[in-house]
Design a protein around this motif. Structure first.
Motif, PDB file in Angstrom:
ATOM      1  N   ASN A  79       9.237   3.361  14.100  1.00  0.00           N
ATOM      2  CA  ASN A  79       8.865   3.038  15.481  1.00  0.00           C
ATOM      3  C   ASN A  79       9.812   2.017  16.098  1.00  0.00           C
ATOM      4  N   ILE A  80      10.207   1.020  15.307  1.00  0.00           N
ATOM      5  CA  ILE A  80      11.133   0.012  15.829  1.00  0.00           C
ATOM      6  C   ILE A  80      12.488   0.640  16.146  1.00  0.00           C
ATOM      7  N   CYS A  81      13.005   1.428  15.221  1.00  0.00           N
ATOM      8  CA  CYS A  81      14.308   2.064  15.436  1.00  0.00           C
ATOM      9  C   CYS A  81      14.273   2.983  16.655  1.00  0.00           C
ATOM     10  N   GLU A  82      13.227   3.762  16.783  1.00  0.00           N
ATOM     11  CA  GLU A  82      13.136   4.683  17.913  1.00  0.00           C
ATOM     12  C   GLU A  82      12.965   3.932  19.235  1.00  0.00           C
ATOM     13  N   ALA A  83      12.311   2.785  19.198  1.00  0.00           N
ATOM     14  CA  ALA A  83      12.166   1.983  20.418  1.00  0.00           C
ATOM     15  C   ALA A  83      13.523   1.534  20.948  1.00  0.00           C
ATOM     16  N   TYR A  84      14.490   1.353  20.042  1.00  0.00           N
ATOM     17  CA  TYR A  84      15.841   0.964  20.431  1.00  0.00           C
ATOM     18  C   TYR A  84      16.771   2.172  20.555  1.00  0.00           C
TER      19      TYR A  84
END
Length: 382
Positions: A96-101
């Motif tokens: 989720n963190i990677c996809e948010a960026y």
């Protein structure tokens, strides 16, 4: 039950030692005062052995997730490809963190309750040869799985140029961790689990290899700019206002660890894990993980003949004991017992005994004392 008594047996937040609570009640000091510089100077060297590193461990004000996000935004650029090993809910958080960026994120999903195998990771690295970082979870809190981080690091470095980035939030401080020896490039943990503090601090350490990447990464960041923290830590300071009370508590935590001895801390956690697992085996209640995959800090139990929510309710209402349920699709399928940080074999014996009573209350036929006896026998065998 006593109205103000709570027996907290979840995998975080965990109970806090009384001496740590007293330390946190000290009068506040200025965050730029000499006293704070002296405090950080005393703390710095004592964090390194817990991480198993010669590198400085940066202390940031924020939750464990803040540390995970720090690792992502400093080590990865938006146009990079990354591989995230997902063995449960917190592996999913890295995704989720990677996809948010808007990072090009590949995921390897392992069955919940099982460790990931180095061989399968090698296959994914061959499939995605351009990945610049591989993310993994040391202890998957949602399942009680301890992944083979040393072996995974070896596979990553032997088959790619990627950084190996590890979420150690629910086990660092409770299990042996050798960041430098194993080849972990970025390691993150939080304050509210094995580190015996309230939530509010995250700890991050980076290898020299990771620092080379971070220095060249022009991806914008402000509060999570790891270089700011490293530069200020060199002067025994922080770039932004630290959580002063938690720093007081952290110093006392590190003193307690030093007094007990780090190896004994690890042994105690393994002992508590084995006591807990032996108890449920004696009661014929299935565990989610096998012995090889089990974490020393949290145990997940997957019953088949009673409702998890019924047991949790009676434990809380009659005894003030809090155990955790499952997450996502396992919400009502498992319950989890935390045995980390400020927790001893005596606490485990109390927990098992109370759970036996709770099982009896909800109509589950168990022989009272059988699980407790099994845990006692493990204790006596140490």
């Amino acid at each position: 039950m006593l109205t103000d008594q709570q027996l907290l047996r979840i995998p975080g937040p965990t109970p806090i030692p009384p001496s740590v609570q007293r330390a946190m009640s000290q009068p506040m000091i200025g965050h730029r005062a000499p006293e704070t510089k002296d405090l950080l100077q005393r703390i710095k060297p004592k964090l390194k052995p817990i991480f198993g590193t010669a590198q400085d461990v940066v202390v940031m004000t924020g939750s464990g997730t803040a540390g995970l996000e720090t690792a992502v935004v400093n080590a990865v650029k938006p146009d990079d490809e990354v591989l995230v090993i997902v063995t449960g809910s917190f592996g999913e958080r890295f995704v989720n963190i990677c996809e948010a960026y808007q990072i090009n994120t590949h995921r390897y999903d392992s069955e919940w309750g099982k460790t990931v195998t180095p061989e399968s990771v090698k296959e994914y690295l061959n499939k995605y040869p351009k990945v610049t970082a591989v993310f993994a979870t040391f202890c998957e809190t949602s399942t009680g799985v301890l992944n083979p981080i040393a072996e995974l690091a070896e596979v990553v470095h032997n088959n790619s140029e990627a950084l190996f980035i590890v979420d150690g939030v629910s086990c660092v401080g409770g299990v042996e961790t050798k960041m430098d020896e194993w080849g972990i490039d970025l390691l993150v943990t939080g304050s509210q689990k094995a580190m015996m503090l309230p939530g509010g601090l995250t700890f991050v350490a980076a290898s020299e290899r990771a620092w080379n990447v971070i220095e060249e990464n022009e991806h914008p960041r402000f509060y999570f700019d790891f270089k700011k923290y490293r530069n200020q830590l060199a002067n025994n300071s922080t770039p932004f206002t630290p959580a002063g009370s938690l720093l007081f508590g952290l110093e006392q935590v590190l003193q307690l660890v030093e007094e007990e001895g780090l190896e004994q801390v690890f042994t105690r956690h393994t002992q508590m894990m084995q006591m807990t697992r032996a108890a449920f085996k004696a009661l014929d209640i299935p565990l989610l993980t096998n012995d090889q995959a089990a974490s020393p800090t949290v145990t997940a139990i997957k019953p088949f003949d009673f409702q998890v929510k019924d047991l949790r309710n009676v434990l809380y209402k009659e005894f003030g004991m809090v155990v955790a349920g499952g997450q996502q699709h396992m919400k009502d399928e498992i319950f989890r017992i935390g045995h980390m940080g400020y927790c001893s074999p005596a606490d485990v014996l109390q927990t098992i005994s109370v759970i036996e009573l709770g099982l009896h209350k909800i109509g589950k036929q168990v022989e009272l004392g059988k699980g407790t006896q099994a845990a006692q026998e493990i204790y006596l065998g140490y």
